[in-house]
Design a protein around this motif. Structure first.
Motif, PDB file in Angstrom:
ATOM      1  N   HIS A 146      -9.407  -3.240   0.139  1.00  0.00           N
ATOM      2  CA  HIS A 146      -8.802  -4.664  -0.765  1.00  0.00           C
ATOM      3  C   HIS A 146      -9.307  -4.308  -2.179  1.00  0.00           C
ATOM      4  O   HIS A 146      -9.960  -5.380  -2.546  1.00  0.00           O
ATOM      5  CB  HIS A 146      -8.884  -5.753  -0.019  1.00  0.00           C
ATOM      6  N   LEU A 148      -8.319  -1.750  -4.775  1.00  0.00           N
ATOM      7  CA  LEU A 148      -7.412  -1.130  -5.739  1.00  0.00           C
ATOM      8  C   LEU A 148      -6.747  -2.096  -6.454  1.00  0.00           C
ATOM      9  O   LEU A 148      -6.572  -1.903  -7.834  1.00  0.00           O
ATOM     10  CB  LEU A 148      -6.501  -0.118  -4.882  1.00  0.00           C
ATOM     11  N   GLU A 149      -6.271  -3.083  -5.909  1.00  0.00           N
ATOM     12  CA  GLU A 149      -5.438  -4.094  -6.751  1.00  0.00           C
ATOM     13  C   GLU A 149      -6.149  -4.819  -7.755  1.00  0.00           C
ATOM     14  O   GLU A 149      -5.562  -5.631  -8.566  1.00  0.00           O
ATOM     15  CB  GLU A 149      -4.965  -5.110  -5.687  1.00  0.00           C
ATOM     16  N   VAL A 175      -4.787  -1.891   1.031  1.00  0.00           N
ATOM     17  CA  VAL A 175      -4.129  -3.042  -0.067  1.00  0.00           C
ATOM     18  C   VAL A 175      -3.295  -3.827   0.747  1.00  0.00           C
ATOM     19  O   VAL A 175      -2.452  -3.725   1.918  1.00  0.00           O
ATOM     20  CB  VAL A 175      -3.462  -2.312  -1.168  1.00  0.00           C
ATOM     21  N   HIS A 198      -5.784  -9.926  -8.649  1.00  0.00           N
ATOM     22  CA  HIS A 198      -4.940  -8.912  -8.084  1.00  0.00           C
ATOM     23  C   HIS A 198      -3.958  -8.554  -9.626  1.00  0.00           C
ATOM     24  O   HIS A 198      -3.110  -9.057  -9.675  1.00  0.00           O
ATOM     25  CB  HIS A 198      -4.220  -9.140  -6.874  1.00  0.00           C
ATOM     26  N   HIS A 201       0.426  -5.075  -7.236  1.00  0.00           N
ATOM     27  CA  HIS A 201       0.879  -5.442  -5.889  1.00  0.00           C
ATOM     28  C   HIS A 201       1.572  -4.320  -5.566  1.00  0.00           C
ATOM     29  O   HIS A 201       2.974  -4.085  -5.943  1.00  0.00           O
ATOM     30  CB  HIS A 201       1.576  -6.828  -5.960  1.00  0.00           C
ATOM     31  N   SER A 267      -1.184  -6.108   5.441  1.00  0.00           N
ATOM     32  CA  SER A 267      -2.015  -5.285   4.694  1.00  0.00           C
ATOM     33  C   SER A 267      -1.975  -3.776   5.337  1.00  0.00           C
ATOM     34  O   SER A 267      -1.608  -3.749   6.607  1.00  0.00           O
ATOM     35  CB  SER A 267      -3.429  -5.791   4.576  1.00  0.00           C
TER      36      SER A 267
END
Length: 275
Positions: A146, A148-149, A175, A198, A201, A267
């Protein structure tokens, strides 16, 4: 790009941001993207930078985090074919690296938040501020749980992390999925939009597209079952101001059941190798 919806920063600022649909990559982009993102992380409620276990949500988060440690370790063990060198980007308070270290992994982590770094140091884990501060080496496995966003300059940062991967190495990326049932149910209150922290998405289609230009191919995916429940619980708080535990549980459960057929879990973990 067309407007998909608007969502608010429920954690700190109360500001409203647009989510714009990028049809070429089947993903949403937060707009505008603040130049100084650090101030949006300066909150005691930003749980991944603390080890808080005061509120019900804190306790649920910490419980799920501990359950996920063994699952994550199993995943990296099954995808290691080298010297068990691990780089965790966005390492938070260092629990995953500390746990992996006790199981024979040579660990390195990146985490820009100073409070999280200090928490990790208490667990014997030294975290670097950024990728440029890392020692010169290549890694068997690189993980982003969680994270990369959150990364600005997405393509540039992907290129940098891929360059740190061994030829036969594995990149593991987890993600949120904006096409999950719980995302559609809660809409602008969906906690995993978490604007503006974030910036991107993703959908199941977008991850292969984003990584293809960097020579990486998705070889396997794995759902994160617990996320639907936690995200639904937090979304209930945003939508109603109260923690409707039973309703959140029902939404999370239905989301997971529906995803058995659609594969659109709340996710998703993507395991990537060089093409």
């Amino acid at each position: 790009m067309k407007l998909y919806l608007k969502s608010k920063d429920f954690t700190l600022s109360g500001e409203t941001f647009q989510l714009l649909y990028d049809s070429k990559r089947d993903m949403l982009i937060t707009d505008p993207q603040p130049k100084d993102l650090s101030k949006y992380y300066e909150s005691d409620e930003y749980i991944s930078h603390t080890d808080s276990a005061v509120s019900l949500l804190d306790k649920v988060y910490q419980f799920v985090k501990q359950l996920n440690l063994r699952s994550k370790l199993s995943l990296i063990n099954s995808n290691s074919c080298g010297d068990k060198s691990l780089l965790d980007i966005g390492a938070g308070t260092g629990d995953f690296l500390a746990f992996s270290k006790t199981k024979g992994w040579k660990v390195v982590g990146v985490e820009p938040n100073k409070r999280a770094q200090n928490k990790a140091a208490e667990k014997g884990v030294d975290l670097k501020d950024n990728l440029k501060a890392l020692p010169e080496q290549h890694f068997d496995v690189i993980t982003l749980w969680h994270v990369l966003e959150h990364l600005p300059d997405l393509d540039k940062q992907i290129a940098e992390m891929v360059s740190l991967l061994k030829d036969n190495g594995t990149l593991i990326v987890a993600v949120p999925n904006y096409k999950s049932f719980d995302a559609g149910f809660y809409k602008n209150f969906w906690a995993a939009f978490d604007v503006p922290r974030h910036l991107w998405h993703f959908s199941r289609k977008s991850i292969p597209i984003v990584f293809d230009k960097h020579g990486m191919k998705v070889v396997k995916t794995k759902p994160m079952i617990f996320d639907a429940f936690y995200v639904s619980l937090l979304s209930e708080k945003y939508r109603t101001g109260k923690q409707h535990f039973f309703r959140a549980f029902c939404v999370g459960l239905y989301s997971n059941i529906k995803a058995l057929w659609s594969k659109e879990y709340s996710s998703v973990i993507y395991i990537l190798k060089r093409a």
